[in-house]
Structure formats: C-alpha cells, structure tokens
Design a protein around this motif. Structure first.
Motif, PDB file in Angstrom:
ATOM      1  N   LEU A 103     -27.727 -10.068  -7.493  1.00  0.00           N
ATOM      2  CA  LEU A 103     -26.761  -9.347  -6.661  1.00  0.00           C
ATOM      3  C   LEU A 103     -27.293  -7.989  -6.197  1.00  0.00           C
ATOM      4  O   LEU A 103     -26.709  -7.378  -5.303  1.00  0.00           O
ATOM      5  N   ALA A 104     -28.394  -7.530  -6.782  1.00  0.00           N
ATOM      6  CA  ALA A 104     -28.976  -6.254  -6.352  1.00  0.00           C
ATOM      7  C   ALA A 104     -29.402  -6.308  -4.902  1.00  0.00           C
ATOM      8  O   ALA A 104     -29.521  -5.276  -4.248  1.00  0.00           O
ATOM      9  N   ARG A 105     -29.603  -7.517  -4.371  1.00  0.00           N
ATOM     10  CA  ARG A 105     -29.938  -7.639  -2.953  1.00  0.00           C
ATOM     11  C   ARG A 105     -28.809  -7.130  -2.072  1.00  0.00           C
ATOM     12  O   ARG A 105     -29.031  -6.761  -0.927  1.00  0.00           O
ATOM     13  N   PHE A 106     -27.570  -7.135  -2.596  1.00  0.00           N
ATOM     14  CA  PHE A 106     -26.432  -6.643  -1.833  1.00  0.00           C
ATOM     15  C   PHE A 106     -26.005  -5.258  -2.297  1.00  0.00           C
ATOM     16  O   PHE A 106     -24.911  -4.809  -1.972  1.00  0.00           O
ATOM     17  N   GLY A 107     -26.828  -4.600  -3.085  1.00  0.00           N
ATOM     18  CA  GLY A 107     -26.492  -3.258  -3.546  1.00  0.00           C
ATOM     19  C   GLY A 107     -25.394  -3.220  -4.577  1.00  0.00           C
ATOM     20  O   GLY A 107     -24.670  -2.234  -4.658  1.00  0.00           O
ATOM     21  N   MET A 108     -25.210  -4.295  -5.337  1.00  0.00           N
ATOM     22  CA  MET A 108     -24.112  -4.296  -6.315  1.00  0.00           C
ATOM     23  C   MET A 108     -24.571  -4.825  -7.662  1.00  0.00           C
ATOM     24  O   MET A 108     -23.864  -5.586  -8.300  1.00  0.00           O
ATOM     25  N   GLU A 109     -25.768  -4.375  -8.091  1.00  0.00           N
ATOM     26  CA  GLU A 109     -26.270  -4.886  -9.357  1.00  0.00           C
ATOM     27  C   GLU A 109     -25.583  -4.248 -10.553  1.00  0.00           C
ATOM     28  O   GLU A 109     -25.612  -4.797 -11.639  1.00  0.00           O
ATOM     29  N   VAL A 110     -24.978  -3.075 -10.375  1.00  0.00           N
ATOM     30  CA  VAL A 110     -24.415  -2.397 -11.538  1.00  0.00           C
ATOM     31  C   VAL A 110     -22.975  -2.830 -11.740  1.00  0.00           C
ATOM     32  O   VAL A 110     -22.096  -2.525 -10.943  1.00  0.00           O
ATOM     33  N   PHE A 111     -22.727  -3.571 -12.794  1.00  0.00           N
ATOM     34  CA  PHE A 111     -21.360  -3.906 -13.173  1.00  0.00           C
ATOM     35  C   PHE A 111     -20.865  -2.766 -14.042  1.00  0.00           C
ATOM     36  O   PHE A 111     -21.302  -2.590 -15.164  1.00  0.00           O
ATOM     37  N   ARG A 112     -19.958  -1.973 -13.487  1.00  0.00           N
ATOM     38  CA  ARG A 112     -19.523  -0.767 -14.194  1.00  0.00           C
ATOM     39  C   ARG A 112     -18.537  -1.124 -15.285  1.00  0.00           C
ATOM     40  O   ARG A 112     -17.593  -1.879 -15.069  1.00  0.00           O
ATOM     41  N   ALA A 113     -18.756  -0.534 -16.446  1.00  0.00           N
ATOM     42  CA  ALA A 113     -17.788  -0.729 -17.523  1.00  0.00           C
ATOM     43  C   ALA A 113     -16.577   0.155 -17.320  1.00  0.00           C
ATOM     44  O   ALA A 113     -15.492  -0.141 -17.799  1.00  0.00           O
ATOM     45  N   SER A 114     -16.740   1.257 -16.596  1.00  0.00           N
ATOM     46  CA  SER A 114     -15.620   2.172 -16.367  1.00  0.00           C
ATOM     47  C   SER A 114     -15.008   1.885 -15.006  1.00  0.00           C
ATOM     48  O   SER A 114     -15.707   1.885 -13.992  1.00  0.00           O
ATOM     49  N   PRO A 115     -13.716   1.623 -14.933  1.00  0.00           N
ATOM     50  CA  PRO A 115     -13.101   1.345 -13.632  1.00  0.00           C
ATOM     51  C   PRO A 115     -13.147   2.546 -12.685  1.00  0.00           C
ATOM     52  O   PRO A 115     -13.027   2.375 -11.485  1.00  0.00           O
ATOM     53  N   ARG A 116     -13.350   3.761 -13.224  1.00  0.00           N
ATOM     54  CA  ARG A 116     -13.403   4.950 -12.367  1.00  0.00           C
ATOM     55  C   ARG A 116     -14.627   4.904 -11.458  1.00  0.00           C
ATOM     56  O   ARG A 116     -14.651   5.571 -10.438  1.00  0.00           O
ATOM     57  N   GLN A 117     -15.644   4.165 -11.836  1.00  0.00           N
ATOM     58  CA  GLN A 117     -16.876   4.147 -11.053  1.00  0.00           C
ATOM     59  C   GLN A 117     -17.012   2.882 -10.229  1.00  0.00           C
ATOM     60  O   GLN A 117     -18.059   2.632  -9.652  1.00  0.00           O
ATOM     61  N   ALA A 118     -15.970   2.067 -10.192  1.00  0.00           N
ATOM     62  CA  ALA A 118     -16.093   0.766  -9.550  1.00  0.00           C
ATOM     63  C   ALA A 118     -15.258   0.717  -8.277  1.00  0.00           C
ATOM     64  O   ALA A 118     -14.224   1.385  -8.160  1.00  0.00           O
ATOM     65  N   ASP A 119     -15.734  -0.057  -7.296  1.00  0.00           N
ATOM     66  CA  ASP A 119     -15.008  -0.274  -6.040  1.00  0.00           C
ATOM     67  C   ASP A 119     -14.335  -1.621  -5.997  1.00  0.00           C
ATOM     68  O   ASP A 119     -13.382  -1.832  -5.270  1.00  0.00           O
ATOM     69  N   LEU A 120     -14.919  -2.571  -6.696  1.00  0.00           N
ATOM     70  CA  LEU A 120     -14.557  -3.976  -6.526  1.00  0.00           C
ATOM     71  C   LEU A 120     -14.223  -4.553  -7.882  1.00  0.00           C
ATOM     72  O   LEU A 120     -14.995  -4.398  -8.826  1.00  0.00           O
ATOM     73  N   MET A 121     -13.069  -5.200  -7.973  1.00  0.00           N
ATOM     74  CA  MET A 121     -12.732  -5.874  -9.216  1.00  0.00           C
ATOM     75  C   MET A 121     -12.875  -7.368  -8.997  1.00  0.00           C
ATOM     76  O   MET A 121     -12.185  -7.931  -8.139  1.00  0.00           O
ATOM     77  N   ILE A 122     -13.801  -7.987  -9.706  1.00  0.00           N
ATOM     78  CA  ILE A 122     -13.947  -9.440  -9.643  1.00  0.00           C
ATOM     79  C   ILE A 122     -13.183 -10.003 -10.833  1.00  0.00           C
ATOM     80  O   ILE A 122     -13.650  -9.908 -11.974  1.00  0.00           O
ATOM     81  N   VAL A 123     -12.012 -10.536 -10.581  1.00  0.00           N
ATOM     82  CA  VAL A 123     -11.201 -11.097 -11.668  1.00  0.00           C
ATOM     83  C   VAL A 123     -11.749 -12.489 -11.950  1.00  0.00           C
ATOM     84  O   VAL A 123     -11.487 -13.430 -11.204  1.00  0.00           O
ATOM     85  N   ALA A 124     -12.553 -12.604 -12.997  1.00  0.00           N
ATOM     86  CA  ALA A 124     -13.253 -13.852 -13.274  1.00  0.00           C
ATOM     87  C   ALA A 124     -12.613 -14.518 -14.473  1.00  0.00           C
ATOM     88  O   ALA A 124     -12.901 -14.172 -15.606  1.00  0.00           O
ATOM     89  N   GLY A 125     -11.729 -15.466 -14.204  1.00  0.00           N
ATOM     90  CA  GLY A 125     -11.150 -16.223 -15.297  1.00  0.00           C
ATOM     91  C   GLY A 125      -9.637 -16.211 -15.270  1.00  0.00           C
ATOM     92  O   GLY A 125      -9.021 -15.539 -14.448  1.00  0.00           O
ATOM     93  N   ARG A 126      -9.061 -16.995 -16.181  1.00  0.00           N
ATOM     94  CA  ARG A 126      -7.604 -17.095 -16.191  1.00  0.00           C
ATOM     95  C   ARG A 126      -7.007 -15.833 -16.796  1.00  0.00           C
ATOM     96  O   ARG A 126      -7.532 -15.281 -17.761  1.00  0.00           O
TER      97      ARG A 126
END
Lengths: 181, 227
Positions: free
Chosen positions: A51-74
């Motif tokens: 995913l680093a090809r799209f500039g989104m390799e860092v999965f942030r543990a802190s929601p304050r630093q994140a733009d996108l929430m991928i809700v993965a799962g039930r």
C-alpha cells in the motif's frame, strides 16, 4: 473570513486541486481490524501488494493521526460504541471504508449480536464486498475513494457529497437497466 | 570495528536488493487467480440465447447468507425465455451479503448460475450492491456484462463454468471420468481434474492438480529458483 466566502478564482481553484491531490495521495489508515478481513488488510500493506505505492503504508495506532478508517470485520453491538469513539477522535477530513460484507451489511451474521452495517454508526464512503475481500478488492475500494477525494469539493461537508454520489449511482443504475434486453 | 560493526545488521537488507521483486502492481496488473476462485456471479445462457435459469429458487434456499432473491414465472409458450415451464422472472443478488461460498453454483440443476473470477469491485452505496438480472445475465455471446465500476480483465472469464455439483454423477465413484459440468456456454470450459477423471485422460490432456499449478507459479515468480 471563513473559507466558504472566498470566490472561486485561479488561485483558490488551484489550491483546491493541490489540497485534493495531497489528501488523496497521503491517506493514513487507522488500524481497525476486527476479524479475518484484517488479515487481508495486513497483507495489502505487506510486500506483495504494498500500500506504500499509494502513500498509505503507515497504519496509525492513534486515531488522531489517521484520515481513513478501514472497518475490517464484523462489528458486534458491544464494539459499536468503541468504533464510534475512534471515529469521533479522528481529525477532519476523514473517510470510512467498510471492508467486507460483515462490516458493510452484517453479511451472513444476521443476528442480534452483530451490527447490520457500520453505516448505522458512522458515515461510510466506500463498501468493499467479499468475504473477505482480497487485497485487490481493498485496493479497488481505496482507488475509488481516491477518485472521490480528487473529484470532490474540499469545503463541502461529507453528507452533501455523499448525496450527490448517490444520485450519480442511481443514474448509472437506471442506464444499465434501460440498456439491458 | 566501530562503525563497520553496525553495518552487519544491514546484511539482510542489502541482500534483498538482488532478490526478485514480489510486488504486484495491482491497478496495472492482476495476480493470476486459481482455477477454482469464486468471484462475481454470472447468470448463463444456452448457446441459442435462452436463459438457463428455471426459477426453481434452490440457490436462494441453500444460500447461507440469504443474499439471493429469486421469483419464477411461467414461460410464455409462444416466446419462451427458458426451455421448460418456468423461468427466473426476478433474480437479485446482494453482493454486500454474498460470501462467495459457491453453494448456489452447486445447488443449481441447470448450471444457470456460476462464478467468474472477477473480484475487484466496490460500491459507494448499498443500493448499488444489489445486482439484478440486468447486471448478472450474460450477453448473447455468453460473456459477462462488464459494468463500469468493476475491474474486468480478459482472464477473469476463464473457467467460469460450474465446478463439481452435489447432484453431479461424478460425485459417485462409478462415474469416474465423467465431468460434472457441461461447459455448454462455449467459453470457460474446464477440463476434468484429478479425482474427477481417470489417470490416462489426465496425462493425455496434461491437466495437473491445483497444487502443481501453484508450485509452478511460485517458482516462476521467484525467477525459477525455489528458496
């Protein structure tokens, strides 16, 4: 002066394009892996799909630093307030991808314990079907979101944008139905 | 030692420079799918253009996610939609419920519903995910409708005909060598696999089991050498 009062001229128009480009090219996802979809989400971040090809390799543990929430799962009913809190903690602008059928509609778990679609809790931009969606499906969803960000309006609230997309989708569907047979 | 001793830790890193790259550049190229991959459904036709679906609702009954909605109707005798008495009047699949388990394909008595290899699609709202007959039914040539939000490539239509069915004669050992699917559609026809054919036929058609195909593919990806 609020930004909404600025007239759309050469300078602001180009700044808008620049901001859209910057937003779409540096989405940072928040880690919200809940079930088996998270395994596919992790593998899309790994070397094979990168995913680093799209500039989104860092999965942030802190929601304050994140733009996108991928809700993965039930999402269970007990997890729903937590999910909403993480979403509220994220900074605007923020987007949500419902990854997999369970997050999108509840999937095959149509019972009292599972939320029938996270769009009951948070506004969802893209739904990725599949059980679980492969990394390519997730990347297709991400690229669709990129397209939405690139062609959207940076100062409009999400709900209005969502509504206009909905109209686009309906007109596309009516075209297909009209074209068949 | 001093500075140089720190470089020892980079041995693995530098070695990776000369390793073959594994990254698939997804929007430009897709990784090859296994022969039994389950993707988006298609509703098939007979070679003469008649629909295969007879509206029996077995797929809807067997679906564990309850994502299929079928209603049958009587054929017009003068202008029938499908051979036989009834046809699928309404056929809807909600792809935000479907888990691609392939049980509808196994249940279908006429191979009307099969799964393609296309799995790269996403929706912006939940209404778009409900595919009706207009989207699911193949065109007169038998190839799937490529909707503009789906990422179709030519290889996604390979091997779309039904795999072994629960009601197939090849479920019985006495019917070894008899494929359980007809492949009448004209494309996507599958050859018999190991266990579904006798060994002589397998060698003649050079069909290898899935494990062999995957092993070949992995060794090709690594440039012919196996780690």
């Amino acid at each position: 002066m609020p930004l909404e009062d600025l007239s759309y001229n050469f300078l602001t128009g180009n700044i808008e394009k620049l901001v859209q480009w910057a937003r779409q090219a540096s989405l940072w996802p928040a880690t919200f892996g809940l079930a088996c979809c998270a395994i596919e989400m992790m593998s899309s971040g790994a070397a094979d799909f990168d995913l680093a090809r799209f500039g989104m390799e860092v999965f942030r543990a802190s929601p304050r630093q994140a733009d996108l929430m991928i809700v993965a799962g039930r999402v269970s009913q007990k997890m729903a307030p937590v999910l909403r809190q993480v979403y509220d903690q994220m900074m605007e602008p923020k987007w949500v991808i419902a990854m997999g059928v369970c997050a999108s509609t509840g999937g095959m778990f149509n019972n009292y314990a599972v939320v029938q679609g996270v769009d009951q809790i948070v506004p969802v931009d893209i739904y990725a079907p599949g059980c679980p969606p492969g990394p390519e499906t997730l990347m297709h969803a991400i690229l669709t979101l990129h397209e939405q960000i690139r062609t959207g309006e940076i100062l409009r609230r999400r709900r209005e944008v969502e509504k206009s997309y909905h109209q686009i989708g309906q007109s596309a569907a009516s075209r297909i139905v009209g074209g068949a047979e | 030692m001093g500075i140089l001793s720190g470089l020892g830790g980079f041995k693995v890193t530098f070695k990776q420079i000369f390793e073959p790259r594994v990254t698939k550049q997804y929007p430009e190229e897709k990784r090859p799918k296994p022969p039994r991959f389950h993707g988006r459904h298609v509703l098939n036709r007979y070679p003469d253009g008649m629909e295969k679906c007879i509206g029996c609702e077995l797929c809807a009954g067997v679906c564990p996610a309850k994502c299929i909605y079928v209603r049958g109707a009587d054929n017009d005798p003068a202008n029938p939609t499908s051979p036989g008495e009834r046809f699928g009047f309404v056929y809807e699949i909600n792809f935000l419920r479907c888990i691609h388990c392939d049980m509808c394909v196994e249940a279908c008595p006429t191979e009307a519903i099969t799964e393609s290899k296309m799995f790269e699609f996403s929706f912006t709202n939940r209404e778009d995910a409900i595919y009706t007959k207009a989207e699911l039914l193949v065109d007169q040539e038998g190839s799937a409708r490529r909707l503009h939000w789906e990422d179709w490539r030519d290889e996604d239509e390979e091997y779309t005909s039904g795999w072994v069915r629960a009601t197939a004669p090849s479920g019985d050992p006495a019917f070894q060598g008899v494929p359980g699917w007809s492949g009448e559609l004209g494309f996507g026809v599958r050859e018999p696999e190991r266990g579904q054919s006798d060994l002589a036929l397998e060698e003649a058609t050079e069909q290898f089991p899935l494990r062999k195909i995957l092993a070949d593919r992995i060794s090709r990806k690594l440039g012919g050498k196996v780690r």
